[in-house]
Enzyme design. Sequence first.
Site, PDB file in Angstrom:
ATOM      1  N   GLY A 198       0.731  -1.239   0.140  1.00 43.15           N
ATOM      2  CA  GLY A 198       0.188   0.157   0.052  1.00 43.15           C
ATOM      3  C   GLY A 198       0.867   1.273  -0.131  1.00 43.15           C
ATOM      4  N   ASP A 203       2.140  -9.249   2.854  1.00 41.83           N
ATOM      5  CA  ASP A 203       0.849  -8.802   2.153  1.00 41.83           C
ATOM      6  C   ASP A 203       0.187  -9.877   2.096  1.00 41.83           C
ATOM      7  OD1 ASP A 203      -1.194  -7.094   0.925  1.00 41.83           O
ATOM      8  OD2 ASP A 203       0.425  -5.917  -0.118  1.00 41.83           O
ATOM      9  N   HIS A 262      -9.212  -2.414   4.797  1.00 44.00           N
ATOM     10  CA  HIS A 262     -10.231  -2.220   3.851  1.00 44.00           C
ATOM     11  C   HIS A 262     -10.667  -0.960   3.765  1.00 44.00           C
ATOM     12  CE1 HIS A 262     -13.479  -2.785   1.086  1.00 44.00           C
ATOM     13  NE2 HIS A 262     -13.803  -4.075   1.556  1.00 44.00           N
ATOM     14  N   THR A 263      -9.885  -0.287   3.024  1.00 44.37           N
ATOM     15  CA  THR A 263     -10.194   1.373   2.495  1.00 44.37           C
ATOM     16  C   THR A 263     -11.184   1.732   1.920  1.00 44.37           C
ATOM     17  OG1 THR A 263      -8.294   1.662   1.450  1.00 44.37           O
ATOM     18  CG2 THR A 263      -7.750   1.644   3.721  1.00 44.37           C
ATOM     19  N   TYR A 273     -16.946   1.771   7.091  1.00 48.57           N
ATOM     20  CA  TYR A 273     -15.526   1.973   7.241  1.00 48.57           C
ATOM     21  C   TYR A 273     -15.051   2.598   8.483  1.00 48.57           C
ATOM     22  CZ  TYR A 273     -10.968   3.684   6.324  1.00 48.57           C
ATOM     23  OH  TYR A 273      -9.513   4.112   6.370  1.00 48.57           O
TER      24      TYR A 273
END
Length: 284
Positions: free
Chosen positions: A11, A30, A66-67, A130
């Site tokens: 990321g 990852d 989890h964006t 989120y």
Amino acid sequence: MKKILITGCNGQLGRALNQIYNSECLINTDVTEGEGRKALDITDVDAVLKMVREEQPDVIINCAAHTAVELCESQEDLAYRINAIGARNLSIAAAQVDAKLIQVSTDYVFDGNGTRPYTEFDEPCSDSVYGKTKLEGERFVKEFAPKHFILRTAWLYGDGKNFLKTMLRLSETNQEVRVVNDQFGNPTSAKELARLIHFLEPGENYGTFHATCEGQCSWADFAAKIFEMAGKATKVIPISTEEYNARVKRPAYSVLDNYMLRLTTDYRMADWETALQEYMDELQ
């Protein structure tokens, strides 16, 4: 040599950390295995415990998340597994090997209905899946990892997919772009956040910190500054959130105040325009 395990190494922040740190001390992980990284599913507690016991890291930096805000609404279980349970699993593992845990969180833990910058002493309250899942992640970290830093950041950009890259791409084929002008936050360079982590990590000044570049602006202001620094003639047309018609409610005012940094350290993050100029210079 100190060993630092990074989750989500591919990321934006993970890549920035690899620039800031000596690569010899990093254990990059990852979801999938690849060049220079190991596979680790942070939602699998047994896998997390196994790797941490084997590697015996001194520090764990959790960049995995989890964006995708809109996807989180339709993938609530997955968001909780990654953002909350993942943080829980890493916290349990960190405690077992007496490692420090650095948990990256978000401005979305606040509902954005305020009128002044949020400090670490303001009570979180989120309207989005989120934000709620990231807040639960924070709570698990506080519960299970005695040696922890929780860093709330916002509007992150770096090496990867982000708002800045989208604006530059749009400028190639559009003379004007419509950008929301009634949502305010702190554009933050991933490299600036990595520098802060590098500063805090060796010490024991544990707790929750807001970690954004100084200053604030709207998305439209941010876009206009990007075009200005990139030498683009593309014009920004300010629109309202209502006109944008987003499927998920986003914080109208999620500006964070790095209050705890000022109270407890001499460290200051760069102004958002200064950090943006550095990024644009490197990009060009």
